[in-house]
Design a protein around this motif. Structure first.
Motif, PDB file in Angstrom:
ATOM      1  N   ASN A   1       2.234  -1.184   1.240  1.00  0.00           N
ATOM      2  CA  ASN A   1       0.853  -1.666   1.316  1.00  0.00           C
ATOM      3  C   ASN A   1       0.253  -1.449   2.694  1.00  0.00           C
ATOM      4  O   ASN A   1      -0.931  -1.118   2.831  1.00  0.00           O
TER       5      ASN A   1
ATOM      6  N   GLU B   1      -2.785   1.724   2.876  1.00  0.00           N
ATOM      7  CA  GLU B   1      -4.162   1.261   2.995  1.00  0.00           C
ATOM      8  C   GLU B   1      -4.777   1.829   4.275  1.00  0.00           C
ATOM      9  O   GLU B   1      -4.148   2.591   5.012  1.00  0.00           O
TER      10      GLU B   1
ATOM     11  N   ASN C   1      -3.238  -5.354   4.408  1.00  0.00           N
ATOM     12  CA  ASN C   1      -2.594  -5.891   3.213  1.00  0.00           C
ATOM     13  C   ASN C   1      -1.133  -6.171   3.516  1.00  0.00           C
ATOM     14  O   ASN C   1      -0.252  -5.358   3.244  1.00  0.00           O
TER      15      ASN C   1
ATOM     16  N   MET D   1      -4.654  -3.958  -3.546  1.00  0.00           N
ATOM     17  CA  MET D   1      -5.463  -4.594  -2.503  1.00  0.00           C
ATOM     18  C   MET D   1      -6.690  -5.243  -3.135  1.00  0.00           C
ATOM     19  O   MET D   1      -7.268  -4.708  -4.085  1.00  0.00           O
TER      20      MET D   1
END
Length: 895
Positions: free
Chosen positions: A36, A40, A147, A154
């Protein structure tokens, strides 16, 4: 001057993040968190930490946080619970500012897990490191690409701040939000809240410009005072909406008093939410429905809803939901009805709900809504469209959206149906009109909007003046309690209980103690017949249960017989040692109502107040309302209004009303008692006789905390700090009372500002403000209704004129910085009293208060040409070292 980073900012905008426990194992939490963070748009740097690996996902991996080549400001920990205390120690040594502990296996597993948490906290407290978790999902900041969770996706960017104790609920909400296109400014899973709690996060999101509303899933309150303190401040500007399960929890454990038996935990929670302006909802749908409505529409100024509909059935459903939750239908004015008659078919409903018939087109809707919106009694509008086949949902929506921005009147809609109404829903939603699929849901949202408005109005309505409890009276009351505790007693006698009430200005019936029948006869003769005899005991709680009450005694023989009867009954049921004699009291025959007024201790919120119908059937009627001390007169009135007996107190069926103003004041004084006497566990006044002739406490019972209890529960809301009330004199002998400011001072503050010169205003606020700007209720609310845990303002009060009218001549303020252990000092003095030593005295007292409150430092900002304030600050020890844009910055270190 170096700008310091805001507290908790590291959790939402970190720069260098160490993921401790990072791995490439696909099914692991460490892998999900790394995935994550790296997939992101996070702009910071990520450093995997795992002693068993050299790289993770193509990034260099380090054996411990100390080996990371730059200082990590945040650590995300996903290692087994047993390893976490040592890791937190390493983070503290490395200067890490914050840690998110996602790992589980702590206090939720038992005593060993609780010991691990305690060790984590000990390690973190060696520095100023803050901790979120453990046992949490993590944190998202969508607009920053941040995140730090193991969720599958997300959150969408938006303006809702979401905080949850349940990680599983977080993931469910996340999935739902993608489907419903709901966005978040922050998405926080707090876990077991070892360190960072509700108060911290509410304050952070309250200061966050991207957060418009705060929504919370709460399983436990944690630090009640911190939660209430933050919520009271933030709720003024941003809605805080809570869903808290547990309404059906079994009744509170039986206690030794009526109050203890009646004060259920959920009732206390509702009282706490009301006291801080928080809205409680029952379902997740309501949580998001209300947040959307408050974001798009103004708060209603009253409970009256006007419904415009093309079908009767849906309007009936909406009406039922509205009325069952405390809302009201608007009673349309004759002028409104006349205007509607001119534009609607002959068979329209001619009342509210305004049924404009099933064949209503867009033009008819527009006319009806426009007329209804102008009715002065209308506080809000609900527009319902049912799919009749004759109304075009999209065309109607296009007309209704023109009313999306009415002044102080919310407009909500219910478009019923399936795919055919989707385009109309979209039009309304984009225009700022919340749309709900069912009319009863829409009506409930309006009621919740009004509940939020009503809570804030009650909290910040200016109360009537009432003098705070005098320190000598507090001391007298405390000595009664301490004397009993010194004898290892846990119960005050009735006589002691009434003396305690008298110290707080609560009228009680005259009570004489008699240790013999002869003494009882003598007391009765002095009082005058008829009299009542009641058991005098240091151990028995309820006198009637042991035959300890004899009433309406008209002569000496009756008194002697009653004395013997009480002694025999108590000896038989409890034992001779429990009988110490009797109290002799006059029979009170005033016609009136028996009330109960009590206080007991809630494990989370401390002392809690109860008011309602009293007498022997108190637990049968269960007509009571719960509140938190301390009260002011407005809050006391709202407490009374939530009971059924309140209607009778106002006078019914020809009976004269009770003096409700006097009853308000009595409740306020009782709330002071409950808040200030920390060793009282439970107190009942039952009955409190309320009649047109006055108020009188006929019986009272006070139970104390056991002597072994050394740290009594504190109040959830800090009481008035009477210890900071002290007199002072000018050199010419003029007397001044310097005391903390109170909500009742709003009227005095208006007079204070009227006497200030433009120069004084400019030097205090660094810009000019008109008198209207300075004295608006909205502004003075923040000045006078302060939280003494967050801000203490000292008002200098003088008496003037032959009538001794009170006036304020100066105000000094100590305002704590959010989430920091420091405060800013400011002083403002009426011009004619400047340069006479009052500024220095206020500054000295505020510094003493800061030390008493255990603050680390005080700061001050002064315009460069404000020579008087510069000299005051130098004189009390400030270091004035910085000059920027004509402003001098000063610091006084206290530790």
């Amino acid at each position: 001057m170096v700008q310091r980073r805001a507290p908790l900012e590291v959790f939402f905008h970190p720069r260098n993040v160490a993921v401790i426990g990072a791995t490439e194992e696909p099914s692991s939490v460490g892998h999900s968190v790394m995935k994550n963070l790296t997939e992101e748009s996070f702009e910071g740097r990520v450093f995997p930490v795992n002693p068993k690996r050299t790289t993770v996902m193509g990034l260099p991996c380090y054996p411990n946080v100390g080996a990371v080549p730059v200082k990590a400001d945040l650590a995300v920990i996903v290692t087994p619970a047993r390893t976490v205390p040592a890791i937190i120690g390493e983070c503290a040594n490395a200067g890490v500012e914050g840690a998110i502990i996602i790992s589980a296996g702590f206090k939720e597993t038992g005593a060993h897990g609780a010991e691990l948490e305690a060790e984590i906290l000990r390690q973190a407290r060696r520095t100023e490191m803050r901790i979120v978790g453990p046992n949490c999902l993590g944190i998202m900041r969508p607009d920053y690409g941040w995140n730090a969770t193991f969720a599958n996706s997300m959150a969408r960017p938006g303006n809702l701040g979401f905080i949850s104790q349940s990680g599983a609920l977080c993931t469910a909400i996340l999935d739902w939000s993608h489907r419903e296109m709901v966005g978040f400014s922050a998405f926080v899973s707090v876990g077991s809240m070892l360190d960072v709690g509700w108060g911290d996060l509410i304050q952070y999101l309250g200061d966050d410009p991207k957060t418009h509303s705060i929504i919370i899933y709460m399983e436990s309150v944690g630090d009640a005072r911190a939660f209430l303190s933050a919520a009271r401040e933030v709720a003024l500007s941003k809605p805080i909406i809570v869903i808290k399960p547990g309404r059906t929890e079994a009744a509170a454990k039986a206690a030794a008093s009526h109050t203890g038996a009646l004060t259920g935990q959920d009732d206390v929670l509702d009282a706490a939410f009301r006291r801080c302006g928080v809205v409680r909802v029952n379902t997740i749908a309501e949580l998001f429905n209300l947040s959307e409505a408050l974001d798009k529409q103004p708060r209603p100024k009253g409970p009256h809803l006007t419904i415009v509909t093309n079908a009767g059935g849906p309007a009936v459903l909406a009406t039922d939901a509205l009325l069952s939750d405390g809302g009201r239908l608007t009673e349309l004015s004759p002028g409104t009805v006349e205007q509607l008659d001119r534009c609607l078919p002959r068979h329209w409903s001619h009342q509210n709900p305004i049924d404009i018939i099933g064949d209503a087109d867009a033009g008819r809707y527009a006319k009806a809504v426009g007329i209804a919106a102008k009715d002065p009694a209308t506080d809000g509008l609900l527009v319902i469209l049912a799919p009749t086949g004759l109304s075009d949902p999209t065309a109607v929506a296009a007309q209704v959206k023109q009313f999306a921005k009415l002044d102080a009147k919310p407009v909500i809609a219910s478009w019923m149906g399936g795919q055919d109404i989707a385009a109309g829903e979209k039009l309304l939603s984009e225009a700022g009109v919340p749309v709900y699929g069912y009319p009863d849901s829409a009506a409930r949202v309006f009621n919740l909007m009004w509940s939020y408005s009503a809570n804030l109005r009650a909290l910040y309505e200016t109360p009537q003046p009432i003098d705070p409890q005098h320190p000598e009276a507090v001391t007298k009351a405390s000595s009664i309690v301490e004397t009993a505790r010194a004898k290892n007693r846990e119960l005050l006698t009735e006589a002691e209980s009434k003396s305690l009430l008298k110290a707080y200005g609560i009228p009680t019936v005259e009570t004489w103690i008699a240790a013999s029948a002869d003494a009882a006869v003598e007391a009765a003769a002095g009082i005058g017949y008829p009299v009542a005899l009641k058991l005098h005991s240091e151990t028995i709680t309820h006198k009637t249960d042991v035959g300890g009450v004899q009433l309406n005694l008209r002569d000496e023989a009756a008194v002697r017989s009653a004395y013997q009867a009480i002694q025999d009954s108590v000896t038989r049921i409890e034992g001779r040692e429990h009988f110490l004699g009797v109290t002799v009291q006059p029979m009170v025959r005033a016609e009136g109502y028996e009330l109960i007024l009590g206080s007991s201790v809630d494990p989370q919120f401390g002392p809690v107040l109860l008011f309602g119908s009293g007498g022997q059937l108190v637990e049968v009627y269960k007509d009571r309302a719960i509140g938190l001390p301390p009260l002011n007169t407005t809050l006391a009135r709202r407490l009374m209004e939530r009971t059924k007996i309140f209607t009778a107190l106002g006078g019914v069926r020809g009976r004269k009303p009770v003096d409700l103003v006097a009853l308000e004041r009595l409740l306020v004084r009782f709330s002071y008692l409950a808040a200030e006497q920390r060793w009282i566990k439970e107190i009942d006044i039952n009955p409190l006789l309320a009649s047109p002739e006055g108020l009188l406490a006929l019986d009272a019972r006070v139970a104390l905390h056991p002597v072994g209890v050394t740290d009594s529960p504190r109040t959830a809301i800090r009481p008035y700090p009477v210890q900071y009330v002290q007199p002072w004199r000018f050199e010419d002998g003029a007397e001044v009372l310097i005391r903390p400011i109170r909500p009742e001072d709003e009227r005095l503050m208006i007079g204070f500002h009227a006497k200030l010169s433009e120069k004084s205003i400019y030097q205090r606020y660094f810009h000019l403000l008109t008198l209207d700007q300075r004295t608006s209720h909205e502004r003075l609310v923040r000045v006078c209704f302060g939280d003494y845990d967050r801000e203490i303002a000292l008002a200098a009060e003088m008496r003037s004129g032959e009538a001794g009218e009170r006036e304020l001549v100066a105000v000094g303020r100590l305002s704590k910085a959010h989430l920091m252990n420091e405060a800013e000092l400011a002083v403002l003095i009426v011009d004619e009293y400047q340069s006479r030593g009052l500024g220095s005295e206020l500054a000295r007292r505020l510094i003493d208060i800061a030390r008493a409150e255990k603050l680390d430092r005080i700061t001050v900002e002064i315009l460069g040409d404000n020579r008087s304030m510069i000299e005051v600050c130098r004189g009390v020890g400030f270091q004035l070292d910085h000059l920027e844009d004509g402003v001098i910055h000063g610091v006084l270190e206290l530790v």
